[in-house]
Design an enzyme around this catalytic site. Structure first.
Site, PDB file in Angstrom:
ATOM      1  N   HIS A 187       1.014  -1.202   0.139  1.00 58.31           N
ATOM      2  CA  HIS A 187       0.109   0.043   0.090  1.00 58.31           C
ATOM      3  C   HIS A 187       0.879   1.034   0.077  1.00 58.31           C
ATOM      4  O   HIS A 187       2.008   1.239   0.644  1.00 58.31           O
ATOM      5  CB  HIS A 187      -0.874   0.160   1.228  1.00 58.31           C
ATOM      6  CG  HIS A 187      -2.204  -0.592   1.382  1.00 58.31           C
ATOM      7  ND1 HIS A 187      -2.621  -1.305   2.378  1.00 58.31           N
ATOM      8  CD2 HIS A 187      -3.115  -0.857   0.264  1.00 58.31           C
ATOM      9  CE1 HIS A 187      -3.586  -1.879   1.903  1.00 58.31           C
ATOM     10  NE2 HIS A 187      -3.852  -1.848   0.589  1.00 58.31           N
ATOM     11  N   CYS A 214      -2.194   3.182   8.893  1.00 61.39           N
ATOM     12  CA  CYS A 214      -3.119   2.155   8.534  1.00 61.39           C
ATOM     13  C   CYS A 214      -4.305   2.395   9.499  1.00 61.39           C
ATOM     14  O   CYS A 214      -5.491   1.870   9.173  1.00 61.39           O
ATOM     15  CB  CYS A 214      -2.689   0.811   8.497  1.00 61.39           C
ATOM     16  SG  CYS A 214      -1.226   0.418   7.276  1.00 61.39           S
TER      17      CYS A 214
HETATM   18  N1  ARG Z   1      -4.003  -6.837   6.487  1.00 62.86           N
HETATM   19  C1  ARG Z   1      -4.500  -5.597   5.879  1.00 62.86           C
HETATM   20  C2  ARG Z   1      -4.428  -5.636   4.428  1.00 62.86           C
HETATM   21  O1  ARG Z   1      -3.617  -6.456   3.870  1.00 62.86           O
HETATM   22  C3  ARG Z   1      -3.523  -4.547   6.231  1.00 62.86           C
HETATM   23  C4  ARG Z   1      -3.748  -3.261   5.621  1.00 62.86           C
HETATM   24  C5  ARG Z   1      -3.043  -2.069   6.021  1.00 62.86           C
HETATM   25  N2  ARG Z   1      -3.538  -0.745   5.629  1.00 62.86           N
HETATM   26  C6  ARG Z   1      -2.841   0.056   5.055  1.00 62.86           C
HETATM   27  N3  ARG Z   1      -3.361   1.158   5.036  1.00 62.86           N
HETATM   28  N4  ARG Z   1      -1.661  -0.129   4.665  1.00 62.86           N
HETATM   29  O2  ARG Z   1      -5.228  -5.419   3.670  1.00 62.86           O
END
Ligand code: ARG
Length: 701
Positions: A168, A264
């Site tokens: 991300h 996050c």
């Molecule tokens: N386990 C989540 C996923 O893989 C973690 C999300 C983390 N969020 C972020 N904005 N980076 O989607």
């Protein structure tokens, strides 16, 4: 002070690692401690509560990742774009977030169902409100970016993520107040790094090294001059302090197990809107078509791969599959790229694969005039080895003199041809960009390829040692065909041909009419003549395989001798040279061209030291060739490869696999590489050719 900052969070009531959808989750299923997660989450919550208004969305059973509210959607002003999760594991969160946004009175926008976009996890506003940075590559699709630009009325700058651990944008990129940027360059492709550097002045870029990056230092919440994050090194803290930021560390290790940290766990839903900032997206889209044996020849997957590898994205709009093994398929694909520059890059590669613009999008080629001799307009189209057509006045006109690395020029009668940069003259009309150009690339069906009598093994590319004999058999057969049908065979050869004892075999090929032009450098001729006259090659006695005393002088003695005679031909006529490769060329009237280089001794009187002239001589001798045998000469073989249009069979023999791969990798059925000792290859070839003749020979006896 402006309005208070508002942040959305979601308590970790149901938080756990239940599945694996990013590398951080691997090996961590059910490994996070519930109690610690709650304490850590509370820690962050308190810090943020002191500095902003934090609102909460109700956690949902069965949605363990809902704590990561950054992925709820993206908000600007009164508009909320709801996420479309890439993984089905998180899609269940969508309605809950949507409901929350609606209840808060936002105008909610939803992307098409099959267009993933993971909210503020992949889209971060410049803290000055100048533009939106949007990530793609793992979770969000590039094609979602134009929607963001339109709905949020803001410029979108697309960044391509290439490192799975930073899947991300908010895991590796954090815009800070005052126009600063905290980021980990290793997570982005070269083009994106360049874009970042173009937009953010060097003194405002704070580079994060890998050790901090993997502690999620970039996954930080920035409120004015405060930055909140999981963990950070002393050096990086110091760097941030130096430019006026205060850093607060709050442990979030339990959330790292799911691949998330401070940022996050939050969604900022009060973002500043600048009045004079408006929609703009650099993203370009084109629709292309492809036809042929798309599946069995692997063309379609190659095309789609290259789009993604070059930073674009695609959507297959239509695909009609050829049902019969022989029938071909057709596909219509929409290609998106983050800028004109990368679109041109993608399109020129797609053109090479035989893609062409869809009907609706077909336009005439763009043309620009040359205004300095020998210099093309900047954006000129670089030609390839494949037959090419240019669209002029709605007609597709075939290009003549096709070759690689040339420029396409259109004359006053709308005839088009490939020219070299150096041959361009003022006023020449040059094709620029990639519009109105298509290449015709034959993609053979699997059947055609395996039935191909001639070079059926060629699809395999480079052949290994044990296949050499088989390959030689086929090449011999092919040489024989071409010779008997009055075709043309061109040989490029390096001095290794002589060192490895291949000279006598090449001589016999010439004698027997298998060679119609010889291309090489100074060295092959010198070694060959030394071998003929003195029995050594660079002072080594080839029969005994040992250096001859004083032999190192032979080389220069020979050059001197030929220089005295004035030319190789004269030395042959005057009886000085009585055998060997050069002797056979002269005696059989086989034209040869020796191209000079910086390391040449002498050189021989025949060696052309004017390289432009030498290239022209080569090009002339290659014209009309049916096959080119490239024998252990990297330089001359690659030079020749560049001048030769697709369709000419090329056999490249070299002990170095790299050379062979480079030449046989023309993506075409007609080139083959043989990794072997060239002397051995030639001796096998000559033997094989004799075998081909023997049936007739025996019937005569
Ligand atoms: N386990 C989540 C996923 O893989 C973690 C999300 C983390 N969020 C972020 N904005 N980076 O989607």
């Amino acid at each position: 002070m402006s309005d208070p900052i508002r942040i959305l969070m979601c308590a970790p009531d149901y938080y756990d690692v239940d599945y694996v959808i990013n590398p951080w989750m691997e090996g961590n299923i059910h490994k996070s401690s519930k109690e610690r997660a709650i304490i850590q989450w509370q820690g962050l919550y308190q810090i943020l509560k002191d500095r902003s208004t934090v609102e909460l969305v109700t956690p949902q059973k069965g949605s363990p990742d809902m704590v990561f509210t950054a992925n709820a959607g993206l908000v600007l002003g009164n508009v909320a774009v709801i996420s479309r999760f890439f993984h089905k594991e998180r899609q269940g969160e969508e309605p809950h977030f949507k409901k929350w946004f609606e209840e808060q009175g936002f105008s909610v926008y939803e992307l098409p169902k099959d267009l993933p976009f993971e909210g503020a996890g992949d889209a971060l506003f410049d803290r000055e409100g100048r533009w939106l940075w949007a990530g793609y590559g793992f979770r969000s699709e590039l094609d979602s970016h134009p929607y963001l630009a339109k709905w949020l009325d803001i410029e979108v700058l697309s960044l391509r993520l290439i490192n799975e651990r930073f899947y991300h944008l908010d895991t590796c990129f954090c815009p800070l107040s005052g126009g600063y940027l905290l980021y980990y360059p290793g997570a982005f492709d070269a083009y994106s790094n360049r874009l970042i550097e173009m937009r953010i002045a060097q003194e405002k870029r704070i580079i994060v090294e890998e050790p901090d990056a993997v502690n999620f230092a970039c996954n930080a919440v920035n409120i004015d001059k405060t930055i909140v994050m999981n963990k950070i090194s002393k050096t990086l803290t110091q760097q941030l302090n130096n430019v006026g930021f205060e850093v607060i560390e709050t442990p979030l290790s339990e959330f790292l197990k799911a691949g998330g940290a401070a940022k996050c766990l939050t969604l900022r839903f009060t973002e500043p809107i600048l009045e004079d900032v408006h929609a703009n997206t650099l993203i370009e889209t084109r629709v292309i078509q492809m036809q042929g044996h798309l599946l069995d020849a692997g063309v379609l997957s190659k095309a789609l791969d290259l789009v993604v590898e070059s930073g674009g994205s695609f959507k297959v709009l239509n695909f009609s599959l050829g049902i019969e093994r022989q029938s071909s398929s057709a596909a219509e694909v929409r290609v998106s790229a983050p800028s004109t520059e990368s679109m041109n890059e993608i399109m020129s590669q797609l053109l090479e694969l035989g893609a062409f613009p869809s009907f609706q999008e077909a336009n005439d080629a763009k043309i620009e005039e040359v205004n300095k001799p020998g210099v093309a307009p900047d954006d000129f189209y670089v030609s390839t080895i494949y037959p090419t057509e240019v669209r002029i006045g709605s007609q597709w006109i075939p290009v003549s003199k096709q070759r690689m690395d040339g420029v396409i020029v259109i004359d006053s009668n709308d005839n088009t041809s490939c020219k070299l940069l150096r041959d361009l003259q003022i006023g020449d009309k040059v094709v620029i960009g990639v519009t109105g150009i298509r290449t015709i690339k034959q993609s053979d069906s699997r059947d055609q390829r395996s039935n191909n009598q001639e070079f059926s093994f060629m699809g395999a590319g480079v052949s290994s040692e044990r296949r050499v004999e088989l390959v030689v058999e086929q090449i011999a057969w092919e040489l024989r065909q071409i010779r008997d049908q009055g075709g043309k065979i061109v040989v490029t050869a390096g001095p290794v041909v002589i060192h490895t004892g291949g000279g006598q075999h090449l001589s016999s090929l010439i004698r027997d009419g298998y060679v119609h032009a010889l291309l090489g450098g100074n060295a092959i001729a010198v070694h060959d003549i030394e071998q003929s006259i003195m029995g050594t090659s660079l002072g080594v006695d080839l029969l005994r395989g040992i250096p001859v005393r004083g032999g190192h002088r032979h080389h220069l003695k020979i050059i001197n001798l030929i220089r005295r005679h004035g030319s190789i031909a004269a030395a042959v006529e005057e009886g000085l040279i009585t055998k060997g490769v050069m002797y056979e060329c002269v005696k059989n009237n086989i034209p040869f061209s020796l191209s000079g280089s910086i390391r040449d001794d002498g050189p021989l009187p025949d060696t052309e030291m004017d390289l432009i002239k030498a290239q022209e001589d080569y090009a002339k001798l290659i014209e009309g060739a049916d096959m080119i045998l490239m024998l252990s000469s990297m330089l001359h073989s690659i030079g020749v490869g560049n001048m030769t249009p697709a369709g000419v069979k090329m056999v490249c023999v070299d002990i170095n696999p790299a050379v062979v791969t480079k030449l046989s990798d023309r993506g075409s059925v007609e080139s083959v590489g043989v990794v072997t000792d060239v002397g051995l290859f030639l001796s096998l070839l000559v033997k094989q050719l004799e075998k081909l003749i023997s049936p007739y020979a025996s019937s005569v006896n």
